[in-house]
Design a protein around this motif. Sequence first.
Motif, PDB file in Angstrom:
ATOM      1  N   TYR B 169       0.832  -1.219   0.000  1.00 52.18           N
ATOM      2  CA  TYR B 169       0.000   0.000   0.000  1.00 52.18           C
ATOM      3  C   TYR B 169       0.862   1.263   0.000  1.00 52.18           C
ATOM      4  CZ  TYR B 169       0.692   0.413   5.100  1.00 52.18           C
ATOM      5  OH  TYR B 169       1.235   0.545   6.353  1.00 52.18           O
ATOM      6  N   SER B 173       0.897   4.123  -3.067  1.00 51.24           N
ATOM      7  CA  SER B 173       0.861   5.574  -2.840  1.00 51.24           C
ATOM      8  C   SER B 173       1.978   6.265  -3.620  1.00 51.24           C
ATOM      9  CB  SER B 173       0.978   5.872  -1.341  1.00 51.24           C
ATOM     10  OG  SER B 173       1.478   7.172  -1.120  1.00 51.24           O
ATOM     11  N   LYS B 178      -4.359   3.256  -6.435  1.00 51.97           N
ATOM     12  CA  LYS B 178      -4.966   2.574  -5.294  1.00 51.97           C
ATOM     13  C   LYS B 178      -4.285   1.214  -5.120  1.00 51.97           C
ATOM     14  CE  LYS B 178      -9.169   5.009  -4.865  1.00 51.97           C
ATOM     15  NZ  LYS B 178      -8.437   6.153  -4.288  1.00 51.97           N
TER      16      LYS B 178
END
Lengths: 189, 189
Positions: B169, B173, B178
């Motif tokens: 994740y 970013s 996403k």
Amino acid sequence: MDSHLLKNTLLHFVKFSNDEWNAIENTLIEKVCKKGELYLKPGEVNKYMGFVVKGAFRKFYVKQGEEINFFFYFENEFVVAFQSFLEQKPTIYTIEAMENSKVILFPYSLAQKLYSTSKEWERFGRIICEKMYILSQKRIENFLFQSATERYDELIKEKPEIFQRIPLYHIASYLGMKPQTLSKIRKMK
Amino acid sequence: MDSHLLKNTLLHFVKFSNDEWNAIENTLIEKVCKKGELYLKPGEVNKYMGFVVKGAFRKFYVKQGEEINFFFYFENEFVVAFQSFLEQKPTIYTIEAMENSKVILFPYSLAQKLYSTSKEWERFGRIICEKMYILSQKRIENFLFQSATERYDELIKEKPEIFQRIPLYHIASYLGMKPQTLSKIRKMK
């Protein structure tokens, strides 16, 4: 050659004799650009830092058919696609003369030669690069963290002459807003 | 102090004797950061270039409550908020250790002192700045001109280890997508 402005700028960083300056001046090139002329095109290697003696330039990139203005350059500034200059690789930017302009071209090969001759020239190279880095970061951070109105306020404070010299729709593109939004902001001030 | 990696890196730019190195080493600081520890916080002045001996860091900014990763740093790289370092002004970034890490802190004051001592150190300062400029521009241009998939392809080519060391994740970013999109792209490859 109309190079005394460049000479004075360089003298802030490096002490050189008149003889040394004459040798440098021999490798400088004066270039005249008519309003609307492209000073640099995508795919070209930017072989020079162009010291602006007279005039104005915009550097832009084209995204999905739309021209987005990244920087404006005026007298006493170096107009350059600096990454292309540093790496001597093709640029992605276009640079256009916004007025009838005159620049003194400071060649990449001259910069490399001067860097090798003295500590002061190395210092000049370091400080120019640091200034370019800071300018570029400020530009990014303006976009990341400021509202369109804040960007406008900063621009009018730092480069007020821009509004006399550059068409509003080009300034709007630089500020990341529609021309209508810029007109509204200006009316409200 | 575990500084031989830094010494070897510097020797690419500058010749120095063992005595000179000992004097430099005396002003270096070793810093250990635990996983999750903040190495730099917004509003702080980044007084050091941190040479990563061991570990991994991420630099991020917070936009409307969301953390956006700007850079990752691993061994043999300088972890730094470079604009803050150059200007000795507060940064807008946060830097967090992603693993238990060790850095050698190279102080701003030492850099300034060394720049004044020799042409070679000035050259080091110029070349470090040029590298930082190019890195920063590439990052911007990735965002301006590449699709999310192209950014992913480039990252896996240039820093494949990132996928072993950084949670997906955080990589998503960094790539401006996403986490679900990143997972999809990885499954399709």
